[in-house]
Design a protein around this motif. Structure first.
Motif, PDB file in Angstrom:
ATOM      1  N   GLY A  97       0.821  -1.200   0.000  1.00 27.87           N
ATOM      2  CA  GLY A  97       0.000   0.000   0.000  1.00 27.87           C
ATOM      3  C   GLY A  97       0.856   1.251   0.000  1.00 27.87           C
ATOM      4  N   GLU A  98       0.420   2.254   0.709  1.00 29.50           N
ATOM      5  CA  GLU A  98       1.145   3.531   0.694  1.00 29.50           C
ATOM      6  C   GLU A  98       2.471   3.469   1.436  1.00 29.50           C
ATOM      7  N   ARG A  99       2.724   2.399   2.164  1.00 29.74           N
ATOM      8  CA  ARG A  99       4.022   2.248   2.831  1.00 29.74           C
ATOM      9  C   ARG A  99       5.117   1.816   1.863  1.00 29.74           C
ATOM     10  N   SER A 100       4.720   1.409   0.652  1.00 22.20           N
ATOM     11  CA  SER A 100       5.691   1.031  -0.363  1.00 22.20           C
ATOM     12  C   SER A 100       6.407   2.285  -0.869  1.00 22.20           C
ATOM     13  N   SER A 101       7.681   2.167  -1.105  1.00 19.62           N
ATOM     14  CA  SER A 101       8.449   3.330  -1.559  1.00 19.62           C
ATOM     15  C   SER A 101       8.043   3.777  -2.958  1.00 19.62           C
ATOM     16  N   SER A 102       7.400   2.906  -3.712  1.00 16.72           N
ATOM     17  CA  SER A 102       6.998   3.273  -5.073  1.00 16.72           C
ATOM     18  C   SER A 102       5.530   3.699  -5.163  1.00 16.72           C
ATOM     19  N   ALA A 103       4.827   3.745  -4.046  1.00 15.44           N
ATOM     20  CA  ALA A 103       3.399   4.082  -4.064  1.00 15.44           C
ATOM     21  C   ALA A 103       3.179   5.550  -4.396  1.00 15.44           C
ATOM     22  N   LYS A 104       2.224   5.793  -5.276  1.00 16.52           N
ATOM     23  CA  LYS A 104       1.828   7.161  -5.608  1.00 16.52           C
ATOM     24  C   LYS A 104       0.438   7.457  -5.069  1.00 16.52           C
ATOM     25  N   LEU A 105      -0.307   6.408  -4.755  1.00 21.11           N
ATOM     26  CA  LEU A 105      -1.656   6.559  -4.220  1.00 21.11           C
ATOM     27  C   LEU A 105      -1.647   6.309  -2.721  1.00 21.11           C
ATOM     28  N   THR A 106      -2.615   6.893  -2.045  1.00 20.19           N
ATOM     29  CA  THR A 106      -2.805   6.633  -0.619  1.00 20.19           C
ATOM     30  C   THR A 106      -4.043   5.761  -0.453  1.00 20.19           C
ATOM     31  N   ILE A 107      -4.243   5.277   0.731  1.00 24.55           N
ATOM     32  CA  ILE A 107      -5.440   4.494   1.019  1.00 24.55           C
ATOM     33  C   ILE A 107      -6.689   5.312   0.701  1.00 24.55           C
ATOM     34  N   PHE A 108      -6.666   6.567   1.071  1.00 22.98           N
ATOM     35  CA  PHE A 108      -7.838   7.422   0.832  1.00 22.98           C
ATOM     36  C   PHE A 108      -8.091   7.621  -0.657  1.00 22.98           C
ATOM     37  N   ASP A 109      -7.023   7.724  -1.455  1.00 26.27           N
ATOM     38  CA  ASP A 109      -7.180   7.836  -2.904  1.00 26.27           C
ATOM     39  C   ASP A 109      -7.894   6.605  -3.467  1.00 26.27           C
ATOM     40  N   VAL A 110      -7.457   5.435  -3.034  1.00 26.90           N
ATOM     41  CA  VAL A 110      -8.037   4.194  -3.550  1.00 26.90           C
ATOM     42  C   VAL A 110      -9.489   4.054  -3.095  1.00 26.90           C
ATOM     43  N   LEU A 111      -9.769   4.397  -1.840  1.00 27.46           N
ATOM     44  CA  LEU A 111     -11.154   4.322  -1.362  1.00 27.46           C
ATOM     45  C   LEU A 111     -12.039   5.286  -2.153  1.00 27.46           C
ATOM     46  N   ALA A 112     -11.539   6.484  -2.417  1.00 29.87           N
ATOM     47  CA  ALA A 112     -12.307   7.444  -3.208  1.00 29.87           C
ATOM     48  C   ALA A 112     -12.516   6.921  -4.619  1.00 29.87           C
ATOM     49  N   LEU A 113     -11.502   6.341  -5.195  1.00 30.83           N
ATOM     50  CA  LEU A 113     -11.601   5.785  -6.542  1.00 30.83           C
ATOM     51  C   LEU A 113     -12.682   4.718  -6.609  1.00 30.83           C
ATOM     52  N   ARG A 114     -12.773   3.899  -5.568  1.00 25.90           N
ATOM     53  CA  ARG A 114     -13.777   2.840  -5.548  1.00 25.90           C
ATOM     54  C   ARG A 114     -15.173   3.358  -5.218  1.00 25.90           C
ATOM     55  N   LEU A 115     -15.257   4.451  -4.486  1.00 28.24           N
ATOM     56  CA  LEU A 115     -16.574   4.980  -4.090  1.00 28.24           C
ATOM     57  C   LEU A 115     -17.193   5.893  -5.150  1.00 28.24           C
ATOM     58  N   PHE A 116     -16.372   6.696  -5.798  1.00 27.09           N
ATOM     59  CA  PHE A 116     -16.893   7.662  -6.769  1.00 27.09           C
ATOM     60  C   PHE A 116     -16.759   7.099  -8.177  1.00 27.09           C
ATOM     61  N   LEU A 117     -17.720   6.266  -8.528  1.00 25.25           N
ATOM     62  CA  LEU A 117     -17.650   5.537  -9.789  1.00 25.25           C
ATOM     63  C   LEU A 117     -17.944   6.405 -11.003  1.00 25.25           C
ATOM     64  N   LYS A 118     -18.529   7.574 -10.790  1.00 24.62           N
ATOM     65  CA  LYS A 118     -18.830   8.455 -11.923  1.00 24.62           C
ATOM     66  C   LYS A 118     -17.564   9.141 -12.445  1.00 24.62           C
ATOM     67  N   VAL A 119     -16.518   9.147 -11.629  1.00 23.90           N
ATOM     68  CA  VAL A 119     -15.240   9.718 -12.077  1.00 23.90           C
ATOM     69  C   VAL A 119     -14.489   8.610 -12.811  1.00 23.90           C
ATOM     70  N   PRO A 120     -14.246   8.768 -14.113  1.00 24.28           N
ATOM     71  CA  PRO A 120     -13.526   7.736 -14.865  1.00 24.28           C
ATOM     72  C   PRO A 120     -12.108   7.523 -14.312  1.00 24.28           C
ATOM     73  N   ALA A 121     -11.648   6.307 -14.416  1.00 23.33           N
ATOM     74  CA  ALA A 121     -10.306   5.973 -13.929  1.00 23.33           C
ATOM     75  C   ALA A 121      -9.243   6.804 -14.634  1.00 23.33           C
ATOM     76  N   THR A 122      -9.458   7.137 -15.893  1.00 22.84           N
ATOM     77  CA  THR A 122      -8.465   7.943 -16.616  1.00 22.84           C
ATOM     78  C   THR A 122      -8.365   9.355 -16.043  1.00 22.84           C
ATOM     79  N   VAL A 123      -9.497   9.941 -15.670  1.00 31.07           N
ATOM     80  CA  VAL A 123      -9.490  11.273 -15.054  1.00 31.07           C
ATOM     81  C   VAL A 123      -8.802  11.208 -13.694  1.00 31.07           C
ATOM     82  N   PHE A 124      -9.179  10.209 -12.924  1.00 30.24           N
ATOM     83  CA  PHE A 124      -8.569  10.006 -11.609  1.00 30.24           C
ATOM     84  C   PHE A 124      -7.052   9.841 -11.757  1.00 30.24           C
TER      85      PHE A 124
END
Length: 182
Positions: free
Chosen positions: A119-146
């Motif tokens: 997860g975000e503890r990885s040195s190569s992570a660009k996303l946080t837990i909150f980013d991923v949760l938002a990505l999964r919750l707000f389905l109207k936002v396309p993955a490409t925009v996100f």
């Protein structure tokens, strides 16, 4: 329980051990010392920080050896079990802190105690837990925009959304599989 030269009790009972094992336990115990709840030894450690010594002329990890003696396990069985440290200290040889378990048990311990780098503890992570949760919750936002907002590739965003990556969050917010309208 009889005490060894270090003033600590023998780390495992030597009464019913083979003479080679009894001598090894006596030698290990004589170089043991207590620091807090843990017991350490002055024996050298391997690259992972696990103390080692020679038993019957063979190099041996002390913690694994003590678990094998106490639980009557085959020391040479590298696939069947591992010595797990409940204190998270590889240098500790306190038998009360050592238990046997599978590779999966050891990996689960690492995750449960927040010592893993996923997860975000990885040195190569660009996303946080909150980013991923938002990505999964707000389905109207396309993955490409996100993906553009967060500086990741559209594929990385889609993998986070569908649970290919960040799967340990599946219990918090289930992933959205392709074709799903939920």
């Amino acid at each position: 329980m009889p005490e060894c030269r270090s003033g600590l009790p023998f780390l495992v009972s030597v009464a019913d051990l083979h003479p080679i094992d009894a001598e090894a336990v006596s030698r290990i115990s004589s170089r043991a010392y207590r620091s807090g709840d843990c017991i350490f030894t002055t024996h050298a450690a391997d690259s992972g920080g696990y103390p080692k010594c020679s038993v019957g002329g063979l190099p041996t990890q002390i913690g694994r050896y003590l678990v094998a003696l106490r639980e009557d396990l085959d020391y040479e069985d590298r696939e069947g079990w591992q010595a797990r440290h409940t204190c998270d200290n590889p240098g500790c040889i306190n038998p009360e802190h050592l238990v046997s378990g599978t590779v999966a048990d050891n990996a689960n311990d690492k995750v449960m105690r927040r010592r893993s780098t996923r997860g975000e503890r990885s040195s190569s992570a660009k996303l946080t837990i909150f980013d991923v949760l938002a990505l999964r919750l707000f389905l109207k936002v396309p993955a490409t925009v996100f993906a553009n907002w967060h500086g990741v590739t559209p594929r990385a965003a889609q993998h986070a959304r569908n649970g290919t990556t960040w799967c340990y969050l599946d219990d918090v917010v289930p992933p959205v599989k392709l074709g799903s309208t939920q």
